[in-house]
Design a protein around this motif. Structure first.
Motif, PDB file in Angstrom:
ATOM      1  N   ARG A 129       0.883  -1.214  -0.087  1.00  0.00           N
ATOM      2  CA  ARG A 129      -0.018  -0.013   0.047  1.00  0.00           C
ATOM      3  C   ARG A 129       0.733   1.382  -0.038  1.00  0.00           C
ATOM      4  O   ARG A 129       0.378   2.330  -0.509  1.00  0.00           O
ATOM      5  N   GLY A 130       2.091   0.867   0.476  1.00  0.00           N
ATOM      6  CA  GLY A 130       2.912   2.195   0.537  1.00  0.00           C
ATOM      7  C   GLY A 130       2.433   3.242   1.585  1.00  0.00           C
ATOM      8  O   GLY A 130       2.551   4.372   1.738  1.00  0.00           O
ATOM      9  N   LYS A 131       2.019   2.534   2.782  1.00  0.00           N
ATOM     10  CA  LYS A 131       1.276   3.387   3.806  1.00  0.00           C
ATOM     11  C   LYS A 131       1.249   2.722   5.143  1.00  0.00           C
ATOM     12  O   LYS A 131       0.862   1.369   4.772  1.00  0.00           O
ATOM     13  N   GLU A 132       1.383   3.380   6.071  1.00  0.00           N
ATOM     14  CA  GLU A 132       1.317   2.452   7.459  1.00  0.00           C
ATOM     15  C   GLU A 132      -0.317   2.190   7.742  1.00  0.00           C
ATOM     16  O   GLU A 132      -0.977   2.786   7.520  1.00  0.00           O
ATOM     17  N   ILE A 133      -0.263   0.864   8.221  1.00  0.00           N
ATOM     18  CA  ILE A 133      -1.708   0.569   8.893  1.00  0.00           C
ATOM     19  C   ILE A 133      -1.701   1.059  10.722  1.00  0.00           C
ATOM     20  O   ILE A 133      -0.853   0.730  11.211  1.00  0.00           O
ATOM     21  N   THR A 134      -2.744   1.904  10.767  1.00  0.00           N
ATOM     22  CA  THR A 134      -2.575   2.636  12.289  1.00  0.00           C
ATOM     23  C   THR A 134      -3.260   1.591  13.216  1.00  0.00           C
ATOM     24  O   THR A 134      -4.238   0.718  12.539  1.00  0.00           O
ATOM     25  N   LYS A 136      -8.615  -0.975  14.318  1.00  0.00           N
ATOM     26  CA  LYS A 136      -9.865  -0.940  15.105  1.00  0.00           C
ATOM     27  C   LYS A 136     -11.060  -0.904  14.160  1.00  0.00           C
ATOM     28  O   LYS A 136     -12.032  -1.593  14.804  1.00  0.00           O
ATOM     29  N   SER A 137     -10.945   0.045  13.497  1.00  0.00           N
ATOM     30  CA  SER A 137     -12.501   0.241  12.793  1.00  0.00           C
ATOM     31  C   SER A 137     -12.433  -0.706  11.878  1.00  0.00           C
ATOM     32  O   SER A 137     -13.638  -1.486  11.554  1.00  0.00           O
ATOM     33  N   SER A 138     -11.591  -1.522  11.313  1.00  0.00           N
ATOM     34  CA  SER A 138     -11.770  -2.762  10.250  1.00  0.00           C
ATOM     35  C   SER A 138     -12.239  -3.736  11.263  1.00  0.00           C
ATOM     36  O   SER A 138     -13.146  -4.661  10.678  1.00  0.00           O
ATOM     37  N   ILE A 139     -11.658  -4.146  12.527  1.00  0.00           N
ATOM     38  CA  ILE A 139     -12.261  -5.282  13.368  1.00  0.00           C
ATOM     39  C   ILE A 139     -13.643  -4.813  13.695  1.00  0.00           C
ATOM     40  O   ILE A 139     -14.615  -6.052  13.631  1.00  0.00           O
ATOM     41  N   GLU A 140     -14.037  -3.595  13.958  1.00  0.00           N
ATOM     42  CA  GLU A 140     -15.434  -3.558  14.257  1.00  0.00           C
ATOM     43  C   GLU A 140     -16.310  -3.556  13.133  1.00  0.00           C
ATOM     44  O   GLU A 140     -17.463  -4.288  13.463  1.00  0.00           O
ATOM     45  N   LEU A 141     -15.932  -3.423  12.246  1.00  0.00           N
ATOM     46  CA  LEU A 141     -16.683  -3.596  10.928  1.00  0.00           C
ATOM     47  C   LEU A 141     -17.008  -4.987  10.683  1.00  0.00           C
ATOM     48  O   LEU A 141     -18.105  -5.457  10.531  1.00  0.00           O
ATOM     49  N   TYR A 142     -16.153  -5.742  10.841  1.00  0.00           N
ATOM     50  CA  TYR A 142     -16.220  -7.242  10.659  1.00  0.00           C
ATOM     51  C   TYR A 142     -16.996  -7.774  11.697  1.00  0.00           C
ATOM     52  O   TYR A 142     -17.890  -8.734  11.347  1.00  0.00           O
ATOM     53  N   ASN A 176      -7.478  -1.217  21.900  1.00  0.00           N
ATOM     54  CA  ASN A 176      -6.901   0.070  21.943  1.00  0.00           C
ATOM     55  C   ASN A 176      -5.529   0.300  21.799  1.00  0.00           C
ATOM     56  O   ASN A 176      -4.921   1.381  21.900  1.00  0.00           O
ATOM     57  N   SER A 177      -5.142  -0.514  21.155  1.00  0.00           N
ATOM     58  CA  SER A 177      -3.693  -0.438  20.556  1.00  0.00           C
ATOM     59  C   SER A 177      -3.262  -1.530  19.524  1.00  0.00           C
ATOM     60  O   SER A 177      -4.181  -2.527  19.412  1.00  0.00           O
ATOM     61  N   MET A 178      -2.172  -1.560  18.799  1.00  0.00           N
ATOM     62  CA  MET A 178      -1.983  -2.424  17.577  1.00  0.00           C
ATOM     63  C   MET A 178      -1.630  -3.916  18.350  1.00  0.00           C
ATOM     64  O   MET A 178      -2.201  -4.634  17.850  1.00  0.00           O
ATOM     65  N   GLU A 179      -1.203  -3.952  19.373  1.00  0.00           N
ATOM     66  CA  GLU A 179      -0.729  -5.070  20.294  1.00  0.00           C
ATOM     67  C   GLU A 179      -2.165  -5.882  20.659  1.00  0.00           C
ATOM     68  O   GLU A 179      -2.156  -6.907  20.277  1.00  0.00           O
ATOM     69  N   GLU A 180      -3.047  -5.027  21.121  1.00  0.00           N
ATOM     70  CA  GLU A 180      -4.409  -5.517  21.410  1.00  0.00           C
ATOM     71  C   GLU A 180      -4.924  -6.090  20.251  1.00  0.00           C
ATOM     72  O   GLU A 180      -5.764  -6.964  20.382  1.00  0.00           O
ATOM     73  N   ALA A 181      -5.075  -5.304  19.379  1.00  0.00           N
ATOM     74  CA  ALA A 181      -5.633  -5.663  17.883  1.00  0.00           C
ATOM     75  C   ALA A 181      -5.204  -6.932  17.408  1.00  0.00           C
ATOM     76  O   ALA A 181      -6.083  -7.982  16.911  1.00  0.00           O
ATOM     77  N   MET A 182      -3.645  -7.255  17.457  1.00  0.00           N
ATOM     78  CA  MET A 182      -3.385  -8.323  17.022  1.00  0.00           C
ATOM     79  C   MET A 182      -3.666  -9.504  17.746  1.00  0.00           C
ATOM     80  O   MET A 182      -3.657 -10.599  17.175  1.00  0.00           O
TER      81      MET A 182
END
Lengths: 394, 337
Positions: B121-126, B131-137, B238-244
């Motif tokens: 993508r040439g761009k970082e995933i924040t 978080k919003s993608s997880i919520e969407l799914y 609430n963080s990348m770590e938690e999301a992963m």
């Protein structure tokens, strides 16, 4: 009279393997194990390893494949499943085989570095025998061996040691383990030296000799037996070289075999190639076991075992496989490759059409199955091979 | 670059979406295999061969493909795919053995996948993206779950796998409202409930035939319930770590699939538990699908011990004879009721 020049060592091998299976029947602690699993742990803990794959090959070679497959098929196992698995499950169901069935396992060790089929097959066995199953889960090395893969496998090897200590009630003895590894390396070295005899012109052995004599390195790797056996076999081959005797008279064409043998047709295929002055001087299958030599000169045996058993031929992506084949083509100076498209072995066979485009010499694909002769047509295979050999000769 | 294809439901589509791509599941098509014959033998399943056929015919509007460790056929397809397309290819090594060790390794793989997506993508995933993608799914999967509990909607779930999640969301919401409204008034439960378990089945007509034969379906298909179902409940991250960590747990506890080996034989237990609410079981298996066919005989035996009748339908896509399937389903229905 058969035109095949039999090696004296082959009868010795039969004695060794008979003794191996007989001893297994007396053994206190038996583990069934997949062919690519780190057997060194078992020998170090005095657990007797039994190889259903080798046993299925034996069933295939004695032309009993359809028989035992059918028993499993009657139980609902699809004819499209791996025929080693079908033969083994069928044999286990009725408790018989050409060697009178296998000794029952106390536990099972399954490593998916050769295929994921074995995971399912061993799950079936675990339910049948109601014994524990240890799975050594190895990530697929598509492009490169990553450190995270090795870490994952290494951690599981420590889990396996604990598992072994629990089931055997014995403590893991590291010095004994190092001895076994050293024997394993010596055995594989002796074995590799035998295979390398195929570099001679004419070659004193064919891949059929290699297939017939591979059981000790698979089943007894980590004991003294293969070291002595392959040493003798090498002497016999050296004798042939000294006397200018080739396995195939008037060796005109040198070939490489890809995939597991067609066990029930070794003799007819051997003779076919002899009749065409073509010698299969090497193969990808038996050479896969020489990969274990990566273990040499490593200070941390567990870490290097993790590395070695992850970087196993069948667990590699197509580019790495093609590189390995090209190395064999170079080392053995072959003119062409005979590729066995094996219905029973998907990870070995899918991708072969791509590999054909990636290797340095011409190749031909023949359709067969390693143990199930019901899907095999000798006439078709002969026609394909004849056309191929003609092309190579012209 | 917009669309990233994937094959296996163990692929964390949340990450693909968070990177700004549309995750698209690649399924076999309706045409007979011809071009793929030059690349794959005929003893390979029709999901793998059919997907490759679609690639070679230029039917796939995707820019990259993700191969999540599933079975031997898909494992090999990754390289064949890469060599015969201009697509970017990534292989995610999902553990085969699901136990205490898997989590840490999978998290490592998820981070590697994230880096790969960022590179594409040439761009970082924040962490906000994720978080919003997880919520969407989570929301979409909640709706699908409710729908499938009442009455599986195979058209909708196919769209959920092959189209953008946000697009399908409205459709799913509408469907849930309809079903909720209907629920009270229609005691429409048919007299025979059947668990349909098996591999991928993108041919919705097959499922319709089962319903037309008189069954109401309880689903356990790879293109059905197993697409969205996990034991792990959605939670705030609430963080990348938690999301992963959440993603790893969610996918490790996804409805069990025979390509994985579970501690304590979870898949068998799961199926045997689910059949308590049904009268019969249909195995809808793809010809040459080893993981399913190895489970089949012993699972069938367990089911029969519980008094459940079973039917095996072995499919190859495209399906040649619906008529034959229909006859077998009708006969099976007669046997069950």
């Amino acid at each position: 009279m058969s035109r095949i020049k039999k090696l004296k060592a082959t009868s010795k091998m039969r004695e060794i393997m008979l003794a191996y299976y007989m001893q297994g029947k007396q053994a206190e602690e038996v583990s069934w194990v997949t062919s690519g699993a780190p057997v060194e742990f078992l020998y170090a803990m005095d657990v007797y390893p039994i190889y259903p794959e080798n046993h299925a090959a034996l069933i295939g070679a004695t032309k009993m494949g359809p028989n035992f497959s059918q028993i499993a098929e009657n139980e609902g196992f699809s004819q499209d499943l791996c025929s080693y698995a079908r033969c083994d499950i069928g044999s286990a169901m009725v408790g018989s085989s050409p060697i009178g069935g296998l000794p029952k396992p106390n536990f099972l060790l399954c490593c998916n570095n050769i295929c994921n089929t074995v995971v399912k097959w061993y799950e079936v066995l675990s339910r049948m025998f109601k014994v524990p199953l240890f799975i050594l889960d190895v990530p697929f090395v598509r492009k490169e061996l990553r450190e995270s893969y090795v870490n994952y496998v290494e951690e599981q090897l420590y889990d396996f040691i604990r598992f072994l200590e629990k089931v055997t009630g014995e403590e893991f003895d590291e010095s004994r383990f190092r001895e076994v590894i050293s024997l394993s390396i010596q055995g594989v070295n002796a074995y590799r030296d035998v295979l390398l005899m195929g570099r001679h012109k004419p070659s004193p052995l064919t891949c059929f000799d290699a297939f017939l004599n591979m059981a000790p390195i698979v089943c007894l790797r980590g004991t003294e037996t293969p070291i002595g056996f392959y040493g003798e076999l090498k002497e016999e081959l050296e004798e042939r070289v000294k006397n200018g005797v080739g396995a195939v008279d008037n060796e005109e064409i040198r070939l490489l075999w890809d995939n597991i043998p067609i066990w029930y047709e070794l003799k007819r295929l051997s003779e076919f190639f002899i009749d065409h002055n073509a010698c299969l001087v090497a193969d990808t299958y038996t050479n896969a076991w020489t990969g274990i030599l990566r273990l040499e000169n490593k200070s941390d045996p567990i870490r290097s075992l993790a590395e070695t058993y992850t970087f196993i031929y069948l667990n590699l992506g197509l580019e790495l496989m093609a590189e390995a084949i090209n190395r064999l083509i170079d080392v053995y100076d072959v003119d062409g490759v005979v590729i066995h498209s094996n219905r029973s072995c998907k990870p070995y066979s899918f991708g072969q059409y791509e590999i054909q485009k990636m290797i340095d010499v011409p190749s031909v694909v023949i359709e067969a199955d390693m143990t199930d002769s019901r899907v095999f047509s000798m006439a078709q295979v002969e026609t394909r091979l004849e056309a191929f050999l003609e092309r190579l000769k012209s | 670059m917009r669309r990233v294809g994937y094959f296996c439901t163990f692929t964390p589509k949340e990450l693909i979406k968070a990177a700004g791509f549309t995750p698209v599941r690649i399924l076999t098509g309706n045409q007979h295999v011809s071009l793929a014959n030059a690349h794959l033998q005929n003893y390979c399943c029709s999901q793998v061969r059919g997907s490759l056929e679609r690639l070679l015919r230029g039917e796939l509007d995707i820019d990259a493909a993700v191969f999540t460790r599933t079975c031997d056929s898909l494992m090999r397809l990754a390289d064949i795919w890469e060599r015969n397309s201009n697509m970017l290819v990534h292989n995610l090594e999902f553990p085969t053995k699901i136990d205490g060790r898997s989590r840490e390794f999978l998290i490592r793989e998820l981070y590697d996948f994230k880096s790969k997506l960022e590179e594409w993508r040439g761009k970082e995933i924040t962490s906000e993206d994720l978080k919003s993608s997880i919520e969407l799914y989570s929301y979409l999967e909640g709706l699908l779950d409710e729908i499938f509990r009442i009455k599986p909607d195979y058209e909708l779930i196919l769209r959920a796998q092959t189209e953008d999640a946000e697009e399908v969301l409205r459709e799913a919401e509408k469907k849930v409202r309809e079903l909720r409204d209907l629920k009270g008034e229609r005691g429409e439960q048919k007299d025979a409930r059947v668990l349909v378990t098996g591999s991928v089945c993108p041919a919705v007509d097959v499922l319709s035939l089962i319903e037309e034969a008189g069954f109401s379906i309880v689903d356990d298909l790879c293109t059905g319930t197993r697409f969205f179902k996990s034991d792990v409940e959605s939670r705030d991250v609430n963080s990348m770590e938690e999301a992963m960590e959440f993603l790893a747990e969610k996918y490790l506890r996804k409805a069990p699939c025979p390509t994985k080996s579970y501690d304590g034989d979870w898949r068998f237990k799961y199926i045997l538990e689910r059949v308590k609410e049904v009268d019969a079981v249909i195995f809808l298996l793809l010809k040459f699908c080893e993981p399913h066919f190895f489970d089949y005989p012993q699972l069938k035996k367990e089911l029969e011990k519980m008094g459940k009748k079973t039917l095996l339908l072995e499919l190859e896509f495209p399906i040649v004879s619906y008529e034959q399937l229909k006859t077998r389903l009708e006969a099976f229905y007669e046997m069950v009721v």
